[in-house]
Design an enzyme around this catalytic site. Structure first.
Site, mmCIF file in Angstrom:
data_model
loop_
_atom_site.group_PDB
_atom_site.id
_atom_site.type_symbol
_atom_site.label_atom_id
_atom_site.label_comp_id
_atom_site.label_asym_id
_atom_site.label_seq_id
_atom_site.Cartn_x
_atom_site.Cartn_y
_atom_site.Cartn_z
ATOM 1 C CG HIS A 135 -1.746 1.121 0.851
ATOM 2 N ND1 HIS A 135 -1.667 2.443 1.727
ATOM 3 C CD2 HIS A 135 -3.396 1.257 0.799
ATOM 4 C CE1 HIS A 135 -2.575 2.967 2.202
ATOM 5 N NE2 HIS A 135 -3.487 2.153 1.254
ATOM 6 C CG ASP B 81 0.497 -2.521 6.113
ATOM 7 O OD1 ASP B 81 -0.143 -2.680 7.183
ATOM 8 O OD2 ASP B 81 0.650 -2.112 4.430
ATOM 9 C CD GLN C 205 -6.381 -4.701 4.427
ATOM 10 O OE1 GLN C 205 -7.706 -5.407 4.373
ATOM 11 N NE2 GLN C 205 -6.779 -3.683 3.855
ATOM 12 C CE LYS D 187 -7.103 -0.120 6.499
ATOM 13 N NZ LYS D 187 -7.895 0.311 5.042
ATOM 14 C CB CYS E 117 -3.611 3.076 -1.549
ATOM 15 S SG CYS E 117 -4.607 4.595 -1.510
#
Ligand SMILES: Cc1ncc(COP(=O)(O)O)c(C=O)c1O
Length: 404
Positions: free
Chosen positions: A114, A192, A195, A218, A359
């Protein structure tokens, strides 16, 4: 239904919300926790010697304890609250990177990142004269290319920053294995988790990544709050990115000393209601169970992929579900139709999906070779009936655009 927005009818239809990779819907319990804070104990934290401030402080710190427990971090002092995952990665790149990345050093990221895990490293590389390298994405398996990974690590990067789950492909990277490979090559790791944390059980100490970023919005919580997690000693070796009130121990006319971690990274009045709502969101996720959430999403993704797989005008991007490395995200295109038109027709069916570069321009443009992609993403509140509606919407798209 615990999600008030999903009970509303627009033009007589319940929204099929298939855009949770962008942001999730919020359960009533989260909404009420924030309202309760404003109604019954709204006060600034840390500094009040009175009941409602003490309660606000307790609930705010309590939410950090919940976040730490959720990812199996050691204690709340490892949890730095930021605005979001983006802010967390920027803090890592500035607070750790500025001190440690020198001219000629290598920084390794991947083609599936991202922008929030690309641009901060680009800025750092430019500022300090470092080299930014990329691990390629395999063009048919949609996973990280092993040879390219080995080549990247052979350059002895100072840090390897990669996503746990791709927000475009749904690819789940084997974070533990990649972290070990990076450590063996002498690199630190930033993972990261934007997600992954919302959708699966994540044990950050087992994975071993040095820096870990994710966002509350999220994972059923409010926007405006995210996490950078690192061990206490690691955080102690980092510089703050923002300075001012609350993050100091003492201020002289010409210099200052910093507060203990994690507070040295949280200058000014923080997002207190964000912390309150985030804690309630974690309670909700725990009550459902992260394993149950992941299982549900895999089932629904399988169901959707089976339905889309029978249509030769639909192309799906991402690993085979049988590979076991795919989460609940499906990016797709329909032959000859611009993704924005797909999303507009989906909207007329009461279905919310996302289109664009997500993104992740290097991935969508260079790897997939698309100007944009349509994306469905699932969460615990989605069901097969919504997938059926999406299949009907695809049929409409093809009729309207005379595809096939
Ligand atoms: C993989 C990934 N990383 C980072 C981010 C950035 O998250 P935020 O916008 O909450 O900072 C996103 C958001 O979509 C994402 O999907």
């Amino acid at each position: 239904m615990d999600f008030p927005l999903l009970d509303i009818r627009y033009d007589g239809k319940r929204i099929a919300y298939l855009d949770s990779a962008a942001t999730s819907q919020k359960p009533a319990q989260v909404i009420e926790s924030i309202s309760d804070y404003y109604k019954t104990y709204n006060a600034n934290i840390h500094r009040g010697i009175y009941k409602i401030s003490e309660k606000a402080t307790e609930v705010y710190i309590g939410s950090k304890e919940k976040a730490a427990k959720l990812i199996n971090a050691g204690s709340y002092s490892e949890i730095v609250y930021t605005k979001n995952a983006t802010d967390a990665i920027n803090l890592a790149a500035i607070g750790w990177g500025n001190r440690n990345i020198k001219e000629g050093d290598h920084i390794l990221i991947t083609e599936m990142e991202h922008h929030s895990n690309i641009v901060p490293w680009q800025m750092l590389a430019k500022k300090n004269g470092a080299v930014l390298d990329y691990v390629d994405v395999d063009r048919s398996a949609y996973t990280l290319n092993e040879e390219s990974l080995e080549k990247g690590l052979a350059k002895s990067p100072k840090i390897f920053a990669f996503t746990h789950v791709s927000n475009v492909l749904g690819t789940v990277n084997d974070a533990k294995r990649l972290t070990k490979m990076a450590h063996d090559a002498g690199a630190l790791v930033l993972l990261d988790g934007a997600q992954s944390v919302p959708h699966m059980k994540v044990d950050i100490r087992d994975i071993g990544a040095d820096l870990f970023a994710f966002s509350s919005h999220k994972m059923l919580g409010p926007a405006g709050i995210g996490v950078l997690r690192a061990e206490r000693s690691f955080l102690e070796g980092m510089d703050p990115m923002i300075t001012g009130g609350d993050m100091i121990l003492s201020v002289e006319k010409q210099s200052s000393t910093w507060n203990d971690v994690p507070w040295k990274f949280e200058a000014g009045t923080p997002n207190i209601e964000g912390g309150v709502g985030f804690g309630a969101a974690i309670d909700y996720l725990n009550a459902v169970g992260m394993d149950n959430i992941q299982k549900h999403e895999i089932e629904i993704t399988k169901y959707a992929l089976d339905a889309l797989g029978t249509d030769d005008k639909v192309r799906v991007y991402g690993p085979d579900i049988k590979s076991g490395v795919r989460g609940g995200i499906i990016s797709f295109s329909i032959k000859g139709v611009h993704p924005h038109d797909i999303a507009t027709i989906f909207d007329s069916h009461g279905i919310a999906i996302r289109t664009g570069h997500h993104c992740a321009m290097p991935l969508v443009r260079s790897v997939l070779g698309l100007p944009a992609a349509a994306r469905m993403s699932f969460y615990l509140y989605n069901n097969e009936e919504e997938v059926d509606r999406a299949v009907q919407a695809i049929k409409s798209v093809k009729e309207i655009f005379h595809v096939g």
